[in-house]
Design a protein around this motif. Sequence first.
Motif, mmCIF file in Angstrom:
data_model
loop_
_atom_site.group_PDB
_atom_site.id
_atom_site.type_symbol
_atom_site.label_atom_id
_atom_site.label_comp_id
_atom_site.label_asym_id
_atom_site.label_seq_id
_atom_site.Cartn_x
_atom_site.Cartn_y
_atom_site.Cartn_z
ATOM 1 N N LEU A 426 -26.659 -12.760 -21.571
ATOM 2 C CA LEU A 426 -25.546 -13.363 -22.293
ATOM 3 C C LEU A 426 -26.073 -14.319 -23.362
ATOM 4 C CD1 LEU A 426 -22.904 -14.315 -19.547
ATOM 5 C CD2 LEU A 426 -22.495 -12.845 -21.534
ATOM 6 N N ILE A 446 -17.055 -11.943 -15.593
ATOM 7 C CA ILE A 446 -18.249 -11.123 -15.805
ATOM 8 C C ILE A 446 -18.300 -9.971 -14.815
ATOM 9 C CG2 ILE A 446 -20.778 -11.136 -15.747
ATOM 10 C CD1 ILE A 446 -20.655 -14.051 -16.689
ATOM 11 N N ALA A 449 -21.100 -6.936 -14.503
ATOM 12 C CA ALA A 449 -21.756 -6.604 -15.771
ATOM 13 C C ALA A 449 -23.227 -6.986 -15.757
ATOM 14 C CB ALA A 449 -21.036 -7.306 -16.926
ATOM 15 N N ASP A 454 -21.544 -3.779 -21.003
ATOM 16 C CA ASP A 454 -20.692 -3.649 -19.816
ATOM 17 C C ASP A 454 -19.393 -4.441 -19.955
ATOM 18 O OD1 ASP A 454 -22.619 -2.069 -18.643
ATOM 19 O OD2 ASP A 454 -23.547 -3.736 -17.543
ATOM 20 N N LEU A 455 -19.335 -5.334 -20.941
ATOM 21 C CA LEU A 455 -18.114 -6.124 -21.169
ATOM 22 C C LEU A 455 -17.118 -5.384 -22.055
ATOM 23 C CD1 LEU A 455 -19.632 -9.700 -21.710
ATOM 24 C CD2 LEU A 455 -18.711 -8.713 -19.603
ATOM 25 N N GLU A 458 -16.574 -5.047 -28.494
ATOM 26 C CA GLU A 458 -16.461 -6.382 -29.087
ATOM 27 C C GLU A 458 -15.319 -6.355 -30.101
ATOM 28 O OE1 GLU A 458 -19.356 -9.884 -30.920
ATOM 29 O OE2 GLU A 458 -19.957 -7.782 -31.106
ATOM 30 N N TYR A 464 -14.976 -9.936 -26.141
ATOM 31 C CA TYR A 464 -15.095 -8.579 -25.629
ATOM 32 C C TYR A 464 -13.857 -8.188 -24.828
ATOM 33 C CZ TYR A 464 -19.945 -8.993 -27.038
ATOM 34 O OH TYR A 464 -21.104 -9.168 -27.780
ATOM 35 N N ALA A 466 -13.517 -7.169 -21.868
ATOM 36 C CA ALA A 466 -13.455 -7.706 -20.510
ATOM 37 C C ALA A 466 -12.719 -9.040 -20.477
ATOM 38 C CB ALA A 466 -14.866 -7.863 -19.938
ATOM 39 N N GLU A 467 -12.948 -9.891 -21.481
ATOM 40 C CA GLU A 467 -12.262 -11.185 -21.517
ATOM 41 C C GLU A 467 -10.785 -11.010 -21.831
ATOM 42 O OE1 GLU A 467 -12.616 -15.662 -23.489
ATOM 43 O OE2 GLU A 467 -14.008 -14.077 -24.123
#
Length: 526
Positions: A426, A446, A449, A454-455, A458, A464, A466-467
Amino acid sequence: MGGHACDVLVVGGGINGCGIARDLAGRGFRVLLVEQDDFASHTSSSSTKLIHGGLRYLEYYEFSLVRKALQEREVLLKSAPHIMWPLRFVMPHDPSMRPAWLIRLGMFLYDHLARREVLPGSRGVDLSHHATGAPLKPEFSRGFVYSDGWVDDARLVVLNAIDARAKGAALMTRTRCIRAERRERTWHATLKHDDGREQHVAARALVNAAGPWAEAFLRGTAVPARGEALATKSLRLVKGSHIVVPRCFAHDHAYIFQNPDKRIIFAIPYERDFTLIGTTDVELQGDPRGAHISEVETAYLCAQASRYFRRPVLPSDVVWSYAGVRPLLEDSAGDPSAVTRDYLLEANTQGAPLLSVWGGKITTFRKLAEDAATEIGQMLGEHRPAWTHGAFLPGGELSAWIGPAQRPDTDYERLVHAVGARHPWLPTFLVRRLCRAYGARIGELIGGAQALSDLGHEVAPGLYEAELRFLRDTEWAMTGEDVLWRRSKLGLHYTPQERAQVGAWMDAHARRQSTDETTMKDSPCS
């Protein structure tokens, strides 16, 4: 339970409403909260973002309010060290404003009205030989330094909502209470969701935490049982506006500037690259939803900051601005700045219990919520003990990452180090931002990941998929604005095109999620 579907319906998803829902749920009450927009859409995301006692309130002899707020500072700082941290303030001395002896007296009271464990006390400073004097005009050679705290206000609201949900409450955003009819022992409410659906719920008690709309709610939406007047208080709506400009100074202190009109403004380090300047106090007439900064307010803030800074602050420097409406309890003060910032909880038991929240400030939200939950319990005849003093907010318990807590400010740095060591792939800037936003919850984001890829995609720089999914699934985010301006302030750092990309992703995913939502059937009041 006498056949009632839930105990308490809370109207309003600002800091007070979410704080009350959290406290009640933690005491075992079945709670439903409804918010007409997103959490913290209005006043609670438009503050100066300070956890403070209110130094200037001493001039208005508000000793009780200042002491209460000072007592809460370190309680809050310890509860969520990722979104709150200590901040040192510099007050340059202008002899034409207030004499030095009066400022020293005020600082002494500020230091001693409540116990301090983390925050250092005040002191004088020679600005001609101190880093904080460099950005100031040379005539400001003397000053005073004192401590308060900083908070990400919108995230504070969301963390209270998350904790309320974890303790059993149901929370619905973009849902208006369009009617609340009082009967002898029950409130019957009609809720309207933003897709037009209506839902009817029953509750043993009603909490009016509608902020700037609290008086209007009692005068229009709430229907009394026997014709009695529900609204006995009046609100004074005072608009506070702020501007954000490119960074005016490089150090980590904030400034408090005294103005010729006897008001003060703050200049605060903000989002790494900016300075936040505010606030104003302007009487507001009309709907609080339409509040926005005026050209006169912008000019005022620029002019007052320019009285102190070597480099003038110009309206053309402003990159962002916002305005919030403070719902202050009407009193006899002629000056909006002198209207009390203290809160009042008004209990009405002429039928099913009603508790209305008048006034308040972010710093005292936990105490307000505690008092409100205790009052509700008394009205329902069910005393249940308080619990939030010393409790962590979601993400604030860092021990799994760093071991026992030490200091709120250093604990955050230890968290950054621990996360970076565990996930060396990260980028450091991303570790710092995610630790600030989510604290110990960063592990949930996370997941498993092992690389940035893996996230997911972008969507915008450092943001990303994932967030975005995490915000959608765990924090009620549904739009780009929810993400960019309330769950974060990434909107300040992105171009219009990048902001549009975030909005497009949320439109494509959050709308589908809202269609599949099961919140309605899972509500404790269904």
